[in-house]
Design an enzyme around this catalytic site. Sequence first.
Site, short mmCIF file in Angstrom:
data_model
loop_
_atom_site.label_atom_id
_atom_site.label_comp_id
_atom_site.label_asym_id
_atom_site.label_seq_id
_atom_site.Cartn_x
_atom_site.Cartn_y
_atom_site.Cartn_z
CG HIS A 155 -1.68 -1.19 1.49
ND1 HIS A 155 -2.96 -1.42 1.04
CD2 HIS A 155 -1.30 -2.34 2.13
CE1 HIS A 155 -3.35 -2.63 1.42
NE2 HIS A 155 -2.36 -3.21 2.07
CB SER A 276 12.26 22.14 -15.59
OG SER A 276 11.47 23.30 -15.66
CE LYS A 282 10.67 19.93 -11.83
NZ LYS A 282 9.82 19.00 -11.14
CD GLU A 289 7.93 12.03 -15.54
OE1 GLU A 289 7.06 12.60 -14.90
OE2 GLU A 289 8.85 12.66 -16.13
#
Length: 463
Positions: A155, A276, A282, A289
């Site tokens: 979980h 970024s 970043k 992804e």
Amino acid sequence: MKPWAGRFEKEPEKKVEEFVASISFDERLYKEDIKGSIAWAQALARAKVISEEEARKITQGLEEIKKEIDKGKFPFDIADEDIHMAIERALIEKIGAVGGKLHTGRSRNDQVATDLRMYLKKEIKAVNGLLNNLCQTIIEVAEKNVDIIMPGYTHLQVAQPVLFSHYIMAYFWMFKRDFDRMVSCFKKMDFMPLGSAAFAGTTCPINREFLAKELGFNYISDNSVDAVSDRDFILHFLSQSSILMVHLSRLAEELIIWSTQEFSFVELDDAYTTGSSIMPQKKNPDVAELIRGKAGRIFGNLMAMLSTMKGLPLSYHRDMQEDKGGLFDTIDTLKACLDLMSGILSTMKINVEAMKRALEKSFVNATDAADYLVRKGVPFREAHKIVGEMVKHCSKFNLPLEKLDLEVWKRFSFHFEEDVLEYIKIKNCLNRRDSYGSTAPKRVEEQLKRAKAILKRQKEWLS
Ligand code: ARG
């Protein structure tokens, strides 16, 4: 003029020509198509349908065409409709009317069914080669970090300690099953359709076993209608690819979470991340992804093909030309994702300290504290409750279990004795998970040995 123009009074509209053409995407079947045609010409000669000399001319012409396509010098034209007719047209231009004998007793229906199977068999080998590399990378990463302990989760809540090597090896087994599934998919398409012609079978007395052997098939199809109608082998591949993408996507997700500032369990290499355009600090896990994101289109390709096939009566219908776009896209996407995932894993850094910190503040040894009581004869349910109350107590004071004095332990249960502190040390928690396939270091060592033997077998299949 179209090869089928005989019964027509006019040429198709330009937009019709464009709509029905598959040449822009099926050109990638040219090697298989030419190989199939050379074998077919030989089979025709053996059956005395054409002469040896004619077969020789056809073969030579086809080989020249292959070289032209290899070099990018072949003029592909939408008017040819598909790769089969493009090659036939070029052959007739090259060697004259005798080129027109090649298509005797054959149809594009059994031709495309054959080309696709040959092509997909080749591509499954390539996919499995990359899968095998990924399996090897996972073993290497596991071996390099074999002793590192991390908190495991259910979980997404901290659950129990586990060796990082054990955890990452879970993916080895998933990809091993993917490899096996691809092998089974390969076997199921290993049937040679040529000789089925349009669907009812060819009138030429060709030797189908000879053709199968020439084209690298182990079996010949048993039913000509099935042979030209069947696209199960594509559906099978798209299904297996979808399962494989689920695995890649889950691993990608894992890496995305682990590389957040909050987790910091791993640092992805600069070469596999991007920046970024606005936030200078970043470093984004875009490759992971996109692997996760591309799972969507692979599932979509499966859905598209299932939908295309579901209402089709036998045998061939032009709808089936739609098999190629999704298939090719799946192959390309899969290969890129597999390759990139190996790159991400082999270059990432593991942050041992962050894993250690996460272990310390998360009650990963609570199950073991309960186990301790069970060994002293306390029923598990009761032990669970006692330790639960201890966790509640510790949470209030922001303490890990191991920081409690024995006297406090005893307040919760008189069964606790001094050895409990040794018992719940993370290292001991791991060592006790000692059943076959568990995370105890010696079990992981055995597991790695078995995995390496599998790697060897996988390599054998590839060769
Ligand atoms: N381009 C077609 C396909 O990919 C080849 C088979 C065409 N057969 C036909 N009877 N029109 O499905």
